[in-house]
Design an enzyme around this catalytic site. Structure first.
Site, PDB file in Angstrom:
ATOM      1  N   ASN A 116      63.867 -48.259  21.443  1.00 62.15           N
ATOM      2  CA  ASN A 116      63.407 -47.352  20.388  1.00 62.15           C
ATOM      3  C   ASN A 116      64.443 -46.224  20.282  1.00 62.15           C
ATOM      4  O   ASN A 116      64.429 -45.291  21.078  1.00 62.15           O
ATOM      5  CB  ASN A 116      62.019 -46.809  20.772  1.00 62.15           C
ATOM      6  CG  ASN A 116      61.484 -45.829  19.753  1.00 62.15           C
ATOM      7  OD1 ASN A 116      62.078 -45.629  18.693  1.00 62.15           O
ATOM      8  ND2 ASN A 116      60.347 -45.210  20.070  1.00 62.15           N
ATOM      9  N   TRP A 117      65.331 -46.362  19.306  1.00 60.89           N
ATOM     10  CA  TRP A 117      66.413 -45.377  19.174  1.00 60.89           C
ATOM     11  C   TRP A 117      65.938 -44.059  18.563  1.00 60.89           C
ATOM     12  O   TRP A 117      66.712 -43.103  18.478  1.00 60.89           O
ATOM     13  CB  TRP A 117      67.563 -45.969  18.339  1.00 60.89           C
ATOM     14  CG  TRP A 117      68.423 -46.945  19.079  1.00 60.89           C
ATOM     15  CD1 TRP A 117      68.331 -47.306  20.391  1.00 60.89           C
ATOM     16  CD2 TRP A 117      69.538 -47.697  18.540  1.00 60.89           C
ATOM     17  NE1 TRP A 117      69.307 -48.224  20.704  1.00 60.89           N
ATOM     18  CE2 TRP A 117      70.063 -48.486  19.586  1.00 60.89           C
ATOM     19  CE3 TRP A 117      70.137 -47.775  17.284  1.00 60.89           C
ATOM     20  CZ2 TRP A 117      71.155 -49.330  19.410  1.00 60.89           C
ATOM     21  CZ3 TRP A 117      71.224 -48.629  17.109  1.00 60.89           C
ATOM     22  CH2 TRP A 117      71.727 -49.398  18.162  1.00 60.89           C
ATOM     23  N   LYS A 118      64.717 -44.038  18.077  1.00 64.97           N
ATOM     24  CA  LYS A 118      64.150 -42.823  17.447  1.00 64.97           C
ATOM     25  C   LYS A 118      65.117 -42.282  16.390  1.00 64.97           C
ATOM     26  O   LYS A 118      65.846 -43.061  15.764  1.00 64.97           O
ATOM     27  CB  LYS A 118      63.776 -41.787  18.517  1.00 64.97           C
ATOM     28  CG  LYS A 118      62.840 -42.396  19.563  1.00 64.97           C
ATOM     29  CD  LYS A 118      62.202 -41.389  20.494  1.00 64.97           C
ATOM     30  CE  LYS A 118      61.300 -42.116  21.494  1.00 64.97           C
ATOM     31  NZ  LYS A 118      60.637 -41.204  22.433  1.00 64.97           N
ATOM     32  N   HIS A 177      53.013 -45.038  17.308  1.00 65.27           N
ATOM     33  CA  HIS A 177      53.751 -44.331  18.364  1.00 65.27           C
ATOM     34  C   HIS A 177      53.197 -42.908  18.505  1.00 65.27           C
ATOM     35  O   HIS A 177      52.868 -42.262  17.516  1.00 65.27           O
ATOM     36  CB  HIS A 177      55.252 -44.296  18.041  1.00 65.27           C
ATOM     37  CG  HIS A 177      56.074 -43.842  19.204  1.00 65.27           C
ATOM     38  ND1 HIS A 177      56.212 -42.511  19.533  1.00 65.27           N
ATOM     39  CD2 HIS A 177      56.748 -44.543  20.147  1.00 65.27           C
ATOM     40  CE1 HIS A 177      56.951 -42.420  20.620  1.00 65.27           C
ATOM     41  NE2 HIS A 177      57.291 -43.636  21.018  1.00 65.27           N
ATOM     42  N   GLU A 229      51.588 -47.048  26.434  1.00 70.28           N
ATOM     43  CA  GLU A 229      52.579 -45.983  26.565  1.00 70.28           C
ATOM     44  C   GLU A 229      51.860 -44.649  26.791  1.00 70.28           C
ATOM     45  O   GLU A 229      51.491 -43.958  25.840  1.00 70.28           O
ATOM     46  CB  GLU A 229      53.458 -45.934  25.304  1.00 70.28           C
ATOM     47  CG  GLU A 229      54.703 -45.131  25.544  1.00 70.28           C
ATOM     48  CD  GLU A 229      55.786 -45.372  24.506  1.00 70.28           C
ATOM     49  OE1 GLU A 229      56.808 -45.969  24.864  1.00 70.28           O
ATOM     50  OE2 GLU A 229      55.627 -44.937  23.370  1.00 70.28           O
ATOM     51  N   SER A 253      59.574 -43.420  30.044  1.00 68.48           N
ATOM     52  CA  SER A 253      60.587 -43.139  31.070  1.00 68.48           C
ATOM     53  C   SER A 253      61.090 -44.384  31.795  1.00 68.48           C
ATOM     54  O   SER A 253      61.396 -44.329  32.988  1.00 68.48           O
ATOM     55  CB  SER A 253      60.069 -42.116  32.090  1.00 68.48           C
ATOM     56  OG  SER A 253      59.797 -40.892  31.459  1.00 68.48           O
ATOM     57  N   GLY A 304      62.881 -45.683  25.316  1.00 68.10           N
ATOM     58  CA  GLY A 304      63.408 -44.670  24.407  1.00 68.10           C
ATOM     59  C   GLY A 304      64.760 -44.170  24.868  1.00 68.10           C
ATOM     60  O   GLY A 304      65.792 -44.820  24.652  1.00 68.10           O
TER      61      GLY A 304
HETATM   62  P1  PGA Z   1      61.216 -42.798  26.773  1.00 64.16           P
HETATM   63  O1  PGA Z   1      60.506 -43.050  25.338  1.00 64.16           O
HETATM   64  O2  PGA Z   1      61.652 -44.133  27.277  1.00 64.16           O
HETATM   65  O3  PGA Z   1      62.341 -41.880  26.458  1.00 64.16           O
HETATM   66  O4  PGA Z   1      60.180 -42.175  27.648  1.00 64.16           O
HETATM   67  C1  PGA Z   1      59.666 -44.137  25.148  1.00 64.16           C
HETATM   68  C2  PGA Z   1      59.067 -44.061  23.770  1.00 64.16           C
HETATM   69  O5  PGA Z   1      58.798 -42.957  23.283  1.00 64.16           O
HETATM   70  O6  PGA Z   1      58.858 -45.102  23.118  1.00 64.16           O
END
Ligand code: PGA
Length: 239
Positions: free
Chosen positions: A5-7, A93, A162, A202, A223
């Protein structure tokens, strides 16, 4: 399955370079599906790259979709627009929930529209605060999202457990332990048999194995650690 998930990150130059690096690296990693979810605007150029010398382990996903079918919804992107461009799409999300007020009903509408357009929804479910009630809370959200779906359709949805407290961008975030994530995922798969369950929050190359060794967990949503293609390939290798 590992989902990146590159956001809201990466320029087009970085997105292309990193995608190509992941694509090339994947040729030596078997038995895994890597789903890259870039910004909407980089989907079409990356889909072109994916087509040349296509690598079967690689797929594209969107990070969101509209809960409306079409029409006067400025700035939105419909499931039909994503059809043939992506195989997967993240919905529900916690950042969409927190910043844009996405409700379980809206997530449900998104899931239905995606399925209608042959896109696999990755529906995120998680509690804000860890408590004795967490499993009940998580199952309750999943029930609201999947409530109208018949068994075969439920099997076409991927659920991602999540926990919000484990997402790295939140203050004091801590990854769940493999044991805890496995326990919640087991409860979810008991309630929704045959639905694939991922874990997110994480995840990195050092802790990925803790999650993937759990019988109830079929992969991860990553992420921040997915932003570096070398680290992402390491996650795929270690999964
Ligand atoms: P993270 O994000 O791996 O940086 O905790 C995961 C997500 O928000 O999908």
């Amino acid at each position: 399955m590992i989902v990146a998930n590159w956001k809201m990150n990466k320029t087009i130059a970085d997105a292309v370079l990193d995608f190509e690096m992941i694509k090339n690296g994947l040729e030596n990693i078997d038995d895994i599906k890597a789903v890259i979810c870039p910004s909407y605007v980089w989907l079409a150029p990356l889909a072109e790259i994916a087509k040349t010398h296509s690598v079967r382990q690689l797929a594209l996903g969107a990070q969101n979709v509209s809960n409306e079918e079409k029409g006067a919804f400025t700035g939105e992107v419909s499931a039909q627009m994503l059809k043939n461009l992506v195989e997967y799409c993240i919905v529900g999300h916690s950042e969409q929930v927190a910043h844009f007020g996405e409700s379980p009903e809206q997530t449900r509408a998104k899931v239905n529209l995606l399925l209608k357009n042959q896109i696999t929804p990755i529906a995120c479910v998680g509690e804000n605060v860890k408590s004795d009630n967490s499993i009940f809370e998580v199952i309750n959200i999943a029930k609201q999202i999947l409530k109208d779906l018949a068994a075969p359709q439920r099997r076409a949805v991927i659920l991602c457990y999540e926990p919000v407290w484990a997402i790295s961008s939140n203050p004091n975030a801590q990854p769940a332990t493999g044991g805890y994530a496995g326990k919640v995922a087991r409860a979810l798969s008991k309630e929704f048999p045959a639905t694939k369950i991922l874990y997110g929050g994480s995840v990195d190359s050092k802790n990925i194995r803790e999650f993937t060794v759990q019988d109830s967990i079929g992969g991860a949503l990553v992420g921040s650690a997915s932003l570096d293609p070398k680290e992402f390939l390491e996650i795929l290798r270690n999964a």
